[in-house]
Design a protein around this motif. Sequence first.
Motif, PDB file in Angstrom:
ATOM      1  N   LYS A  72     -54.926 -57.091 -43.603  1.00 16.78           N
ATOM      2  CA  LYS A  72     -55.000 -55.755 -43.673  1.00 16.78           C
ATOM      3  C   LYS A  72     -53.729 -54.987 -42.906  1.00 16.78           C
ATOM      4  O   LYS A  72     -53.269 -54.051 -44.247  1.00 16.78           O
ATOM      5  CB  LYS A  72     -56.200 -55.302 -42.943  1.00 16.78           C
ATOM      6  CG  LYS A  72     -57.808 -55.584 -43.133  1.00 16.78           C
ATOM      7  CD  LYS A  72     -58.183 -54.729 -44.730  1.00 16.78           C
ATOM      8  CE  LYS A  72     -59.560 -54.997 -45.272  1.00 16.78           C
ATOM      9  NZ  LYS A  72     -59.390 -54.475 -46.538  1.00 16.78           N
ATOM     10  N   ASP A  91     -57.331 -58.949 -51.266  1.00 23.13           N
ATOM     11  CA  ASP A  91     -58.109 -58.132 -49.926  1.00 23.13           C
ATOM     12  C   ASP A  91     -59.077 -58.726 -49.455  1.00 23.13           C
ATOM     13  O   ASP A  91     -60.000 -59.732 -50.213  1.00 23.13           O
ATOM     14  CB  ASP A  91     -58.624 -56.810 -50.666  1.00 23.13           C
ATOM     15  CG  ASP A  91     -58.750 -56.240 -49.550  1.00 23.13           C
ATOM     16  OD1 ASP A  91     -58.054 -56.099 -48.306  1.00 23.13           O
ATOM     17  OD2 ASP A  91     -59.737 -54.818 -50.421  1.00 23.13           O
ATOM     18  N   THR A 141     -55.499 -51.680 -38.875  1.00 29.91           N
ATOM     19  CA  THR A 141     -57.298 -52.230 -39.503  1.00 29.91           C
ATOM     20  C   THR A 141     -56.760 -53.480 -38.386  1.00 29.91           C
ATOM     21  O   THR A 141     -55.689 -54.549 -38.502  1.00 29.91           O
ATOM     22  CB  THR A 141     -57.628 -52.724 -40.279  1.00 29.91           C
ATOM     23  OG1 THR A 141     -57.486 -51.389 -41.257  1.00 29.91           O
ATOM     24  CG2 THR A 141     -58.821 -52.950 -40.114  1.00 29.91           C
TER      25      THR A 141
END
Length: 492
Positions: free
Chosen positions: A324, A347, A399
């Motif tokens: 992230k 991702d 994150t």
Amino acid sequence: MRSTFMGLETARRGMFAQQTALYVTGNNISNANTDGYSRQRVNLTQTLTYPGVGMNRPQTPGQLGTGVVASSIQRIRDEFVDSRYRGENNKLGYYSTKADTLSRMEEILNEPTEEGLAASLSEFWNSLQILGSSPNESGARESVLAQANALADTFNYMSTSLETIMEDLKLSTKANVDTINSIATQINEINRQISEVEPHGDLPNNLYDERDKLVDELSALVNIKVTKEKTGGNASILAEGVYKIEILGSSGNSLGVLVDKNSLTTGPTQVSTSADYKSIIFGSSTVALNDFSMGELKANMEALTDKYPAMIENLDNMAYTLVKEFNKIHSDGDDLNGDQGSPFFNDLTTATGAAKSISVAITDPTKIAAAADGTSEGNGDNAYSLAGVMTKNLTDFTTSTIGTTGNFQSFYAGVIASLGVQTKESNVLTNNTLTLLDSVNTQRQSVSSVSLDEEMTDMIKFQHAYNASARMITMIDETLDKIVNGLGVGGR
């Protein structure tokens, strides 16, 4: 008036008693190397004296002994030492299994070595630093991709390997449960045989030994308490009876009875585990793992439900946070073609399973966004920002599921250090427990094992006693011959 032939019976009893003792001595010598055998001895008891109490008893200077009989054949055991041995054996089963599972985890993480995750992270950051100083060099860009793929492969390998060992732990746990149930069934069957033999006054020493050997094996798997229940009938006072075996909890409380008198016909209580391996099902009761006492079973289940999942979770959180944060910074820069950076890693939507699924999205080295946004393609500022992810405080990440202060390097170092401490502690406790177990076993063997020197001494002692009794018969025979053939011949 006593019989002229009275001495013959006394000597005969002496011969038979010493002969029995010689047979038992021979059996001890034969089983000197038999695993689980307890040496046996003959308990010799005087027979009733002559004359007995009564109005018509003959007048004699005193009561005369009438010999000896072998009243029983007893195995030599120390119940207190047996209990201590099983307690230490239970601890050894727990600590040694725990040490083994943690050592296997250390082997996979392989720290600190050049093949570990820490080295892969360091080499990846170093390649980014080099890229920052030489953003136009294809070699530097290819090195970043190669190191990124190596890092992803290291995450993949560690997570997959840990999961593989977890599958092995499931098999080990099932094997532990099956062994517990098998041993319980065997002990229950031996209990049944003993309950059929003892009421007749016999002592089934071989069955006692076989049962104690099984109880020793069981003690390594679970913590147990053993008590004896009398079988009744005409059982000898030396009879050990039926074993009642209870499984104990973490506070020493009884979780239930595995085998006892009531299970002779119904069978032992069955042990199993829940589907998530976080509790143990004992008959109709479910016991949480934390409430269960020591033994191999608990150590395997703890590793399966706590140690390994926690390590996989740490790797997942690291991989997820890396993807992230790295992708965010990468998207803020421009690649060698002047285009905005695309996701560097594929991702991830959740941290669960991140370490196993992390992978590099970019295959073209020119797509690495080394330049800061809006600068020339020869700029490497964004590569330096990407390299700064390693030293950046985790609380500053956009994150982060790791939830701690420090950076990647310090977090992972803390994880490895914690594992090392736990492994060392388990190894120390294993060695300490093994030392205590050896000490208790030495005491146990000094009581129950066969000493050939002692048996040879006893054999000579019983042999001489047998020969003396036989010589006594010869002497009495000569006396009787004189009485029968030598008296009453005067004046012939």
